[in-house]
Design an enzyme around this catalytic site. Structure first.
Site, short mmCIF file in Angstrom:
data_model
loop_
_atom_site.label_atom_id
_atom_site.label_comp_id
_atom_site.label_asym_id
_atom_site.label_seq_id
_atom_site.Cartn_x
_atom_site.Cartn_y
_atom_site.Cartn_z
N HIS A 1 -15.05 -1.75 13.22
CA HIS A 1 -13.97 -1.64 13.60
C HIS A 1 -12.62 -1.64 12.59
CE1 HIS A 1 -10.80 -1.74 16.81
NE2 HIS A 1 -9.97 -2.17 15.78
N GLU A 2 -12.32 -2.14 11.91
CA GLU A 2 -11.53 -2.05 10.52
C GLU A 2 -11.70 -1.61 9.04
OE1 GLU A 2 -9.15 -3.80 11.13
OE2 GLU A 2 -9.55 -4.99 12.99
N HIS B 1 -10.12 1.81 10.59
CA HIS B 1 -8.32 1.93 10.22
C HIS B 1 -8.45 2.21 9.07
CE1 HIS B 1 -7.27 0.81 14.12
NE2 HIS B 1 -7.10 -0.94 13.93
N GLU C 1 -5.99 3.63 16.05
CA GLU C 1 -6.95 2.75 17.26
C GLU C 1 -7.83 3.96 17.25
OE1 GLU C 1 -8.07 0.01 17.96
OE2 GLU C 1 -6.03 -0.52 16.62
#
Length: 333
Positions: free
Chosen positions: A96-97, A100, A126
């Protein structure tokens, strides 16, 4: 947001209800016990490198709440959190990170030292994290490549576990208390709950002292979950504590953007899943660099989406993605 959520919530609720009614017993005993932190950490770094995260211009550390941050284009850092009892929690937070961070590392350097060197919006940001974590990281193709790699980090524990076993384990739909641990089908209902409370606070229909009661009632209505205490309820997120009102809907927007981007990506790269099953993520990252990352703040989110997909924001690609994936997993048809 009201318009989008009014269409999204009923469809999500219907899908979740259908899945809960249909759920069959699956043996997840292979997930029990403690998992070596060293093995999980090494595996997460391998995945980060494979996805395209530049570890010479960033690093991964541990924190209670995962996040990404940057000190400049060539210093983009991420954190994750792990639990000895959970094999995949840290990895999913890492991916997830990483989404980003890949967005930030893909910004056009011509905008360095200006306000333009940033993401187009929180929702677009996101979209990148959710696309990599959920659509890619929880896909069967992803684990067709990585199951053998995971076995190397945990010798003797996963020899009988198949890619499909992991795929099923990572895509369980279970109404639960904590937003960051929620599955794809229930996640946006957590966001809608928070959005409604924020709206009631801002429009003076709800006093701050009454937030716990309102929260608990909505959790019961949306997810049929009883909240044991505020730590597992309205105090679980850091956002309100530092004044980030209006932030939660960006997570839901990110899911919608991600699905709409992916729908177009699969038209442009029809063999994408074959690339991913072979451990090749460059075609996907190159598409995102070209159609999303490089614009920085030079285009509005609506302009980026229209240029990339030829359409305005629509919740239908997200619902189509969920319906196709989970109808197959849970034999809904």
């Amino acid at each position: 947001i009201k318009r989008i959520f009014s269409s999204l919530a009923p469809a999500l609720s219907a899908l979740v209800n259908a899945i809960v009614r249909q759920k069959s017993e699956v043996d997840f005993s292979w997930l029990s016990g403690e998992w070596d932190e060293t093995g999980k950490w090494a595996f997460s770094l391998r995945v980060l490198n494979d996805l395209g995260y530049d570890l010479d211009a960033g690093r991964q550390d541990k924190s209670v709440h995962p996040f990404s941050t940057s000190m400049g284009l060539y210093d983009v850092r991420i954190t994750t959190r792990t639990s000895p009892q959970d094999l995949f929690q840290g990895l999913m937070a890492t991916i997830h990170e990483c989404g980003h961070a890949l967005y930030t590392q893909g910004h056009d350097p011509k905008d360095q030292r200006t306000p333009l060197l940033d993401g187009a919006s929180l929702g677009i940001h996101e979209s990148q994290s959710r696309l990599w974590e959920n659509i890619v990281g929880r896909s069967l193709s992803f684990w067709e490549h990585y199951t053998s790699v995971l076995r190397e980090h945990f010798p003797g524990r996963l020899e009988k576990v198949t890619p499909y076993d992991i795929y099923v384990a990572l895509n369980q739909v279970t109404p639960s208390l904590i937003r960051v641990d929620a599955d794809e089908c229930t996640y946006n209902l957590h966001v809608i709950l928070r959005f409604e409370i924020e709206l009631d606070l801002i429009e003076n229909r709800l006093a701050p002292r009454d937030v716990p009661e309102a929260w608990n009632a909505k959790m019961k209505r949306f997810l049929d979950v009883d909240v044991p205490d505020d730590a597992h309820g309205c105090l679980q997120d850091i956002h309100w504590a530092h004044g980030a009102f209006g932030y939660f809907p960006t997570y839901a927007l990110g899911n919608l953007y991600a699905a709409q981007f992916m729908e177009k990506i699969l038209l442009d790269i029809p063999d994408l899943w074959e690339h991913i099953a072979a451990g090749s993520f460059a075609p996907l990252l190159c598409w995102l660099r070209e159609h999303v990352h490089r614009y920085n703040r030079r285009k509005l989110p609506s302009e980026i989406l229209m240029a990339a997909t030829g359409a305005e924001l629509d919740h239908k690609p997200f619902l189509n993605y969920l319906d196709k994936k989970f109808s197959s997993l849970y034999n809904l048809r």
